[in-house]
Design a protein around this motif. Structure first.
Motif, PDB file in Angstrom:
ATOM      1  N   GLU A   1       0.833  -1.210   0.000  1.00  0.00           N
ATOM      2  CA  GLU A   1       0.000   0.000   0.000  1.00  0.00           C
ATOM      3  C   GLU A   1       0.864   1.256   0.000  1.00  0.00           C
ATOM      4  O   GLU A   1       0.612   2.200  -0.746  1.00  0.00           O
ATOM      5  CB  GLU A   1      -0.932  -0.005   1.214  1.00  0.00           C
ATOM      6  CG  GLU A   1      -1.824   1.217   1.285  1.00  0.00           C
ATOM      7  CD  GLU A   1      -2.704   1.234   2.536  1.00  0.00           C
ATOM      8  OE1 GLU A   1      -3.434   2.224   2.686  1.00  0.00           O
ATOM      9  OE2 GLU A   1      -2.663   0.291   3.341  1.00  0.00           O
ATOM     10  N   ASN A   2       1.909   1.268   0.820  1.00  0.00           N
ATOM     11  CA  ASN A   2       2.820   2.415   0.853  1.00  0.00           C
ATOM     12  C   ASN A   2       3.560   2.580  -0.464  1.00  0.00           C
ATOM     13  O   ASN A   2       3.804   3.701  -0.915  1.00  0.00           O
ATOM     14  CB  ASN A   2       3.825   2.267   1.993  1.00  0.00           C
ATOM     15  CG  ASN A   2       3.199   2.373   3.355  1.00  0.00           C
ATOM     16  OD1 ASN A   2       2.022   2.690   3.508  1.00  0.00           O
ATOM     17  ND2 ASN A   2       3.977   2.082   4.382  1.00  0.00           N
TER      18      ASN A   2
ATOM     19  N   ILE B   1       4.237   5.812  -5.378  1.00  0.00           N
ATOM     20  CA  ILE B   1       4.195   5.901  -6.843  1.00  0.00           C
ATOM     21  C   ILE B   1       3.120   6.902  -7.274  1.00  0.00           C
ATOM     22  O   ILE B   1       3.363   7.749  -8.138  1.00  0.00           O
ATOM     23  CB  ILE B   1       3.961   4.504  -7.455  1.00  0.00           C
ATOM     24  CG1 ILE B   1       5.207   3.639  -7.276  1.00  0.00           C
ATOM     25  CG2 ILE B   1       3.584   4.620  -8.938  1.00  0.00           C
ATOM     26  CD1 ILE B   1       5.008   2.172  -7.618  1.00  0.00           C
ATOM     27  N   HIS B   2       1.957   6.815  -6.660  1.00  0.00           N
ATOM     28  CA  HIS B   2       0.848   7.723  -6.995  1.00  0.00           C
ATOM     29  C   HIS B   2       1.249   9.188  -6.801  1.00  0.00           C
ATOM     30  O   HIS B   2       0.884  10.045  -7.599  1.00  0.00           O
ATOM     31  CB  HIS B   2      -0.384   7.389  -6.151  1.00  0.00           C
ATOM     32  CG  HIS B   2      -1.510   8.338  -6.349  1.00  0.00           C
ATOM     33  ND1 HIS B   2      -2.324   8.299  -7.462  1.00  0.00           N
ATOM     34  CD2 HIS B   2      -1.955   9.370  -5.590  1.00  0.00           C
ATOM     35  CE1 HIS B   2      -3.226   9.262  -7.382  1.00  0.00           C
ATOM     36  NE2 HIS B   2      -3.026   9.928  -6.255  1.00  0.00           N
ATOM     37  N   PHE B   3       2.006   9.451  -5.732  1.00  0.00           N
ATOM     38  CA  PHE B   3       2.396  10.826  -5.438  1.00  0.00           C
ATOM     39  C   PHE B   3       3.750  11.199  -6.034  1.00  0.00           C
ATOM     40  O   PHE B   3       4.377  12.163  -5.626  1.00  0.00           O
ATOM     41  CB  PHE B   3       2.345  11.085  -3.931  1.00  0.00           C
ATOM     42  CG  PHE B   3       0.934  11.220  -3.429  1.00  0.00           C
ATOM     43  CD1 PHE B   3       0.194  12.363  -3.685  1.00  0.00           C
ATOM     44  CD2 PHE B   3       0.318  10.180  -2.753  1.00  0.00           C
ATOM     45  CE1 PHE B   3      -1.112  12.487  -3.250  1.00  0.00           C
ATOM     46  CE2 PHE B   3      -0.994  10.283  -2.310  1.00  0.00           C
ATOM     47  CZ  PHE B   3      -1.715  11.434  -2.564  1.00  0.00           C
ATOM     48  N   LYS B   4       4.189  10.420  -7.038  1.00  0.00           N
ATOM     49  CA  LYS B   4       5.318  10.762  -7.911  1.00  0.00           C
ATOM     50  C   LYS B   4       6.697  10.696  -7.269  1.00  0.00           C
ATOM     51  O   LYS B   4       7.596  11.471  -7.621  1.00  0.00           O
ATOM     52  CB  LYS B   4       5.113  12.136  -8.559  1.00  0.00           C
ATOM     53  CG  LYS B   4       3.802  12.301  -9.297  1.00  0.00           C
ATOM     54  CD  LYS B   4       3.679  11.334 -10.433  1.00  0.00           C
ATOM     55  CE  LYS B   4       2.380  11.550 -11.200  1.00  0.00           C
ATOM     56  NZ  LYS B   4       1.972  10.402 -11.947  1.00  0.00           N
ATOM     57  N   ALA B   5       6.899   9.761  -6.356  1.00  0.00           N
ATOM     58  CA  ALA B   5       8.259   9.536  -5.860  1.00  0.00           C
ATOM     59  C   ALA B   5       9.123   9.079  -7.028  1.00  0.00           C
ATOM     60  O   ALA B   5       8.657   8.365  -7.925  1.00  0.00           O
ATOM     61  CB  ALA B   5       8.258   8.473  -4.763  1.00  0.00           C
ATOM     62  N   ASP B   6      10.373   9.494  -7.031  1.00  0.00           N
ATOM     63  CA  ASP B   6      11.326   9.037  -8.050  1.00  0.00           C
ATOM     64  C   ASP B   6      11.835   7.643  -7.738  1.00  0.00           C
ATOM     65  O   ASP B   6      12.203   6.886  -8.626  1.00  0.00           O
ATOM     66  CB  ASP B   6      12.537   9.982  -8.115  1.00  0.00           C
ATOM     67  CG  ASP B   6      12.135  11.395  -8.481  1.00  0.00           C
ATOM     68  OD1 ASP B   6      11.494  11.571  -9.528  1.00  0.00           O
ATOM     69  OD2 ASP B   6      12.468  12.317  -7.707  1.00  0.00           O
ATOM     70  N   ALA B   7      11.875   7.326  -6.427  1.00  0.00           N
ATOM     71  CA  ALA B   7      12.399   6.042  -5.969  1.00  0.00           C
ATOM     72  C   ALA B   7      11.766   5.712  -4.623  1.00  0.00           C
ATOM     73  O   ALA B   7      11.273   6.599  -3.924  1.00  0.00           O
ATOM     74  CB  ALA B   7      13.922   6.104  -5.842  1.00  0.00           C
TER      75      ALA B   7
END
Length: 173
Positions: free
Chosen positions: A20-21, A26-32
């Motif tokens: 879930e995390n 990913i949804h909030f656009k983390a690069d990694a």
């Protein structure tokens, strides 16, 4: 001593202790993202990922253009080394982007037996340029510096290790 810190690219790196995390990052656009397996990490009692879940996490991250790093940051005893090596080989086979280590022995296993990129955990407590340069000599591509450093100390270390080595710092607040 005066230095200009030239930040070429900032990577937004988020913890992903569960599927879930991972999906939220990913949804909030983390690069990694970074996460841990069921063993070999200091957050052994977190939900973490088993072997199949790790493979699925890599597939999900990569299909969304996100890098995935796995913590292997235990301080290993002799009895841990054989199993840790097998785990590192597995992480290499599923194309993890990097492993985050704090133990010199584990770092040497990464370098000698895998193609994994080596990142050094904040748990290694890098507080000076001599330590930083030692880790770089062992193949580290990223150094996660100790949390207690000032901006000027971070700049000194970055200047010492050069442009090709990434410096990571925790941001709080």
């Amino acid at each position: 001593m005066s230095m200009i810190l030239d930040v070429k690219k900032i990577e937004v790196l988020a913890p992903a202790g569960s599927k879930e995390n991972l999906l939220t990052a990913i949804h909030f656009k983390a690069d990694a993202v970074y996460l841990g397996g069921k063993k070999f990490g200091l957050r052994a009692f977190g939900s973490n990922f088993d072997y199949e879940e790790l493979k699925e996490a890599v597939e999900i991250a990569h299909s969304n253009g996100v890098k995935l790093y796995v913590t292997v940051n235990i301080l290993a005893h002799n009895s841990d080394l054989d199993e840790t090596l097998e785990y590192l080989k597995y992480l290499d086979s599923i194309h993890v982007d990097a492993v985050i280590v704090s133990d010199l022995g584990i770092a040497s296993l990464v370098k000698a037996h895998t193609n994994l990129e080596l990142h050094v955990s904040t748990q290694a407590n890098i507080t000076n340029k001599a330590s930083a340069l030692t880790w770089v000599s062992l193949g580290a591509k990223r150094l996660v510096l100790a949390r207690e450093l000032s901006i000027s100390e971070i700049k000194e270390i970055k200047y010492a290790v050069g442009e090709d080595i990434d410096i990571e710092c925790f941001c709080h607040g």
